[in-house]
Design an enzyme around this catalytic site. Structure first.
Site, short mmCIF file in Angstrom:
data_model
loop_
_atom_site.label_atom_id
_atom_site.label_comp_id
_atom_site.label_asym_id
_atom_site.label_seq_id
_atom_site.Cartn_x
_atom_site.Cartn_y
_atom_site.Cartn_z
N ASP A 34 -5.55 -4.22 -2.26
CA ASP A 34 -4.51 -3.78 -1.34
C ASP A 34 -3.69 -4.93 -0.72
O ASP A 34 -4.25 -5.89 -0.19
CB ASP A 34 -5.19 -2.99 -0.21
CG ASP A 34 -4.21 -2.13 0.56
OD1 ASP A 34 -3.01 -2.44 0.59
OD2 ASP A 34 -4.65 -1.13 1.16
N SER B 74 0.83 -1.21 0.00
CA SER B 74 0.00 0.00 0.00
C SER B 74 0.87 1.26 0.00
O SER B 74 1.68 1.46 -0.88
CB SER B 74 -0.97 -0.04 1.18
OG SER B 74 -2.07 0.81 0.97
#
Length: 278
Positions: free
Chosen positions: A170, A55
């Site tokens: 993610d 991320s």
């Protein structure tokens, strides 16, 4: 003769420096603390041989792997304003996400250009999660922007990204602090910057964003507990105090950087002992 061989062997042992891998964790704007950590590493001559990021850790990790100069990275970050971040939010009618993500992609393309993994000066891997199989996906080839976008695609906030590896979201869903990845890359010492939650909080009538993000924090925390081997003597976790930093205030950049520096300074003696420098 035996003593001579022992001295020669000892000489080469001393010459070999331990390889250090840095795992930069996910955490939204909290990931800006990575800049502060990197500042302390550069200042104190802590080598970085491998980088893995999830991320926001993927964004900072990519920029640093391409150009290991923290002053330039910090300057770029501090130049961003509240208005700059607001312009990145291309909201959409909720179907598969709240934000389209096109503006963020364009912004990141301006920062890193058309670079590929082969262009990095420090070996880099980026973590994503396959939404279909539920497995960890470690990306290490191709265009960097194509790896970053799925790695930052918080479920529900950004749309999933379809790559040849699968339908990806993610990396923080499955591996928020990918210390295992830098170990697999060849590091002797793994240092993780972990941004998962540390304490219970009180929520009064949370809105949809607060509910989504808190739920996501819980998920990331449980994933980290599962993935990190606390018995590994060659593993060190840096855990910045994010309780006073609001995850949606990306524009308070200096506060995040300061906290990253503080957290890294606190564990610096342990890092030096592990890698035997200083």
């Amino acid at each position: 003769m035996k003593k001579i061989f022992e001295r020669i062997f000892g000489f080469f042992q001393k010459k070999r420096r331990l390889k250090v891998g840095l795992a930069l964790g996910s955490g939204g704007s909290w990931g800006l603390v990575h800049i502060g950590v990197l500042k302390v590493f550069e200042k104190n001559g802590i080598p970085i041989d491998y980088i893995a990021g999830s991320s926001m850790g993927a964004i900072i990790g990519t920029m640093y792997a391409l150009n290991p100069n923290i002053k330039e990275l910090e300057k770029k970050a501090l130049s961003l304003t509240k208005k700059d971040f607001a312009r990145l939010l291309d909201l959409t009618i909720p179907k598969n996400s709240l934000i389209k993500g096109n503006k963020i992609r364009s912004f990141l393309e301006k920062l890193i250009g058309d670079k590929s993994f082969s262009d990095t000066k420090i070996p880099l891997k980026i973590i994503a999660t396959d939404l279909e199989s539920g497995e960890e996906i470690v990306i290490s080839k191709g265009k960097l922007i194509n790896a970053i976008m799925p790695s930052i695609s918080i479920p529900g906030i950004f749309p999933p990204v379809r790559l040849e590896e699968g339908l990806l979201v993610d990396g923080g869903v499955i591996n928020p602090t990918p210390t295992n990845v830098v170990k697999e890359m060849g590091s002797d010492i793994a240092i993780g910057v972990d941004l998962t939650m540390k304490s219970k909080i009180k929520l009064k009538n949370p809105n949809i964003y607060q509910t989504l993000m808190r739920s996501y924090e819980i998920l990331r925390t449980q994933s980290t507990k599962f993935n990190i081997n606390k018995n590994d003597e060659n593993l060190l976790i840096i855990k910045p105090n994010t309780t006073k930093l609001r995850s949606f205030k990306f524009y308070e950049i200096q506060k995040f950087i300061d906290e990253g520096e503080k957290a890294a300074e606190e564990v610096l003696p342990k890092i030096k002992r592990l890698i035997k420098i200083g």
